[in-house]
Design an enzyme around this catalytic site. Structure first.
Site, mmCIF file in Angstrom:
data_model
loop_
_atom_site.group_PDB
_atom_site.id
_atom_site.type_symbol
_atom_site.label_atom_id
_atom_site.label_comp_id
_atom_site.label_asym_id
_atom_site.label_seq_id
_atom_site.Cartn_x
_atom_site.Cartn_y
_atom_site.Cartn_z
ATOM 1 N N SER A 108 77.535 23.770 30.388
ATOM 2 C CA SER A 108 76.430 24.452 30.736
ATOM 3 C C SER A 108 75.327 23.740 30.062
ATOM 4 C CB SER A 108 76.348 26.011 30.550
ATOM 5 O OG SER A 108 74.938 26.450 30.549
ATOM 6 N N TYR A 132 69.935 21.552 34.413
ATOM 7 C CA TYR A 132 68.588 22.100 34.967
ATOM 8 C C TYR A 132 67.665 20.903 34.830
ATOM 9 C CZ TYR A 132 70.709 26.766 34.683
ATOM 10 O OH TYR A 132 71.787 27.691 34.920
ATOM 11 N N THR A 158 71.812 22.049 38.973
ATOM 12 C CA THR A 158 71.783 23.279 39.543
ATOM 13 C C THR A 158 70.883 23.362 40.467
ATOM 14 O OG1 THR A 158 73.145 24.548 37.654
ATOM 15 C CG2 THR A 158 71.539 25.743 38.937
ATOM 16 N N LYS A 273 74.830 21.567 42.880
ATOM 17 C CA LYS A 273 75.558 22.732 42.716
ATOM 18 C C LYS A 273 74.601 23.775 43.281
ATOM 19 C CE LYS A 273 77.781 25.692 39.182
ATOM 20 N NZ LYS A 273 76.617 26.677 39.018
ATOM 21 N N HIS A 297 75.469 30.657 42.625
ATOM 22 C CA HIS A 297 75.482 31.115 41.150
ATOM 23 C C HIS A 297 76.039 32.477 40.791
ATOM 24 C CE1 HIS A 297 72.613 29.329 37.795
ATOM 25 N NE2 HIS A 297 72.967 30.397 37.218
HETATM 26 C C1 HOC Z 1 66.294 29.778 36.467
HETATM 27 C C2 HOC Z 1 67.196 29.550 35.271
HETATM 28 O O1 HOC Z 1 73.378 30.135 34.527
HETATM 29 C C3 HOC Z 1 72.842 32.523 34.286
HETATM 30 C C4 HOC Z 1 72.778 31.296 33.655
HETATM 31 C C5 HOC Z 1 71.542 30.606 33.317
HETATM 32 C C6 HOC Z 1 70.583 30.840 34.253
HETATM 33 C C7 HOC Z 1 69.212 30.080 33.902
HETATM 34 C C8 HOC Z 1 68.450 30.167 35.262
HETATM 35 O O2 HOC Z 1 72.532 33.230 33.463
HETATM 36 O O3 HOC Z 1 73.253 32.667 35.444
#
Ligand code: HOC
Length: 409
Positions: A108, A132, A158, A273, A297
């Site tokens: 990540s 990101y 992502t 993704k 997600h």
């Molecule tokens: C908008 C950013 O993947 C989660 C992680 C971090 C998410 C960041 C989202 O908590 O799902």
């Protein structure tokens, strides 16, 4: 063999008592009511396997190829944030377990270990970085350059986070990274809220990543941990004010950003993704991405979205074999891996079960998690009458609707 833990469900149960409430809630919850999270899991139960017999299955090969590597079975460890919350060895323990089990791991952007240390711990297993793209492009640019230098094979962009999903427990718990943990891969000039500090790879401390620099930084710093400077961003987050809130980037678009990323990341592959429709799958092909991960997600973004297994067939059909299609979300059994492959996925990824393994017993727990799934998958292949992963196809499945009506695919 761990007689106390023979299934992923048991692993989940053991992990639950090892984590503090904030961590457990953060990892386990989905957005809003959590229905998409649940449906990701339940979608697998709608399919039944059609086993074939008398086929000499004495030589089963469960391995699957990914980035030129022979993965021990068609499953990878999905990137999940802040693994040091689950266990002090965090991503390093996961990487070591993956190396042991010959399984690929995605790291990540919000890892609590540096990407270089993870690459080192992975040995000969190829590395993938989840990315990101921040509005402040420099943060992403630096991360990409480091990944390239460390030999990462691909970045997984992502694309399902233009805004942060609403996670109610996160809000209620006022989720924050504890002070002893650091988001490890961002520079000291990275701006954030004041709720936790982050450390860059060289050990200098700063605040968490995201947002904007200079003036915005100091104004943000003046806010309390719950303070988000009004008007600083066009889309104020709906959730708690933590550093990962800043990763939401509402400006991303196919036209501008994919081309930029491909150029910046080369020779690393660029995957997207978070694809859930045929339309976006076609756009992904059109914009020459190297692969797709069908994902929502882990049900943490748009609640009410289709379960990933249900979205998979339309994506597979749209892509028509031009690029690989992977899927994540809801995989809890070896038979789930088989079903996803039968529906056209080339590979699956798991997130939460690995976090549970990590919380249960660190590296050993992650190995246990992967071993359970690998063994179950092997057994499923044999009992279904398949000896090669490439042979798994829709002829091995039927779909059962709510009234018990069975249809061939
Ligand atoms: C908008 C950013 O993947 C989660 C992680 C971090 C998410 C960041 C989202 O908590 O799902």
């Amino acid at each position: 063999l761990d007689l106390n833990c023979l299934t992923i469900k048991e692993l989940e149960k053991h992990a639950a008592v090892m984590m503090d409430k904030q961590t457990r809630d953060y990892y386990n919850e989905g957005a809003d009511s959590g229905s998409t999270l649940l449906e990701n899991i339940e979608a697998y139960a709608k399919y039944r396997i059609r086993p074939r017999v008398l086929r000499d299955i004495s030589q089963i090969d469960t391995s699957a190829s990914i980035f030129g590597f022979r993965n021990s079975f068609p499953l990878g460890v999905a990137p999940t944030a802040m693994q040091c919350l689950a266990h002090q060895d965090g991503e390093i323990a996961t990487a070591r377990a993956c190396k042991e089990m010959r399984v690929i791991m995605g790291l990540s952007s919000f890892a609590t270990s540096t990407l270089e240390a993870v690459a080192e711990a992975s040995g000969d297993i190829p590395n993938v970085l989840q990315l990101y793209l921040f509005e402040e492009r420099d943060h992403s640019r630096k991360l990409i350059a480091r990944a390239k230098k460390a030999g990462y094979k691909a970045v997984f962009l992502t694309v399902d986070t233009p805004m942060l999903g609403r996670r109610n427990l996160e809000i209620r718990n006022q989720f924050k990274l504890p002070r002893h943990l650091k988001i490890a891969n961002f520079d000291e000039d990275t701006n954030s809220d004041a709720s936790a500090t982050v450390m860059d790879g060289t050990g200098s401390s700063s605040e968490p990543q995201g947002g904007k620099k200079s003036e915005a930084t100091s104004s943000t710093r003046r806010q309390s941990s719950a303070g988000y400077h009004d008007g600083e961003r066009r889309h104020p987050p709906s959730g708690p004010i933590t550093f990962h809130t800043h990763a939401a980037n509402p400006t991303l678009s196919w036209e501008r950003d994919i081309a930029w990323l491909k150029k910046e990341a080369a020779p690393m592959e660029v995957w997207v993704k978070g694809i859930a429709t045929a339309e976006d799958a076609l756009l992904a092909v059109h914009h020459s991405v190297d692969g797709i991960v069908v994902s929502n997600h882990g049900g943490r973004q748009l609640n009410g979205a289709l379960a990933t297994l249900d979205a998979l067939p339309e994506v597979v059909a749209a892509v028509g074999g031009k690029i690989p299609v992977h899927v994540d979300g809801g995989v809890r059994h070896g038979t789930d891996i088989f079903k996803a492959l039968a529906l056209g996925a080339d590979f699956v990824w798991i997130g939460r079960p690995v976090l549970w393994g990590l919380a249960y017993k660190g590296q050993q727990g992650v190995e246990l998690c992967l071993k359970l799934l690998a063994d179950e998958f092997r057994l499923c292949m044999g009992l279904a009458g398949t000896i090669k992963v490439e042979d798994i196809n829709k002829d091995y499945l039927v779909k059962m609707d709510r009234s018990g009506f069975i249809s061939r695919l």
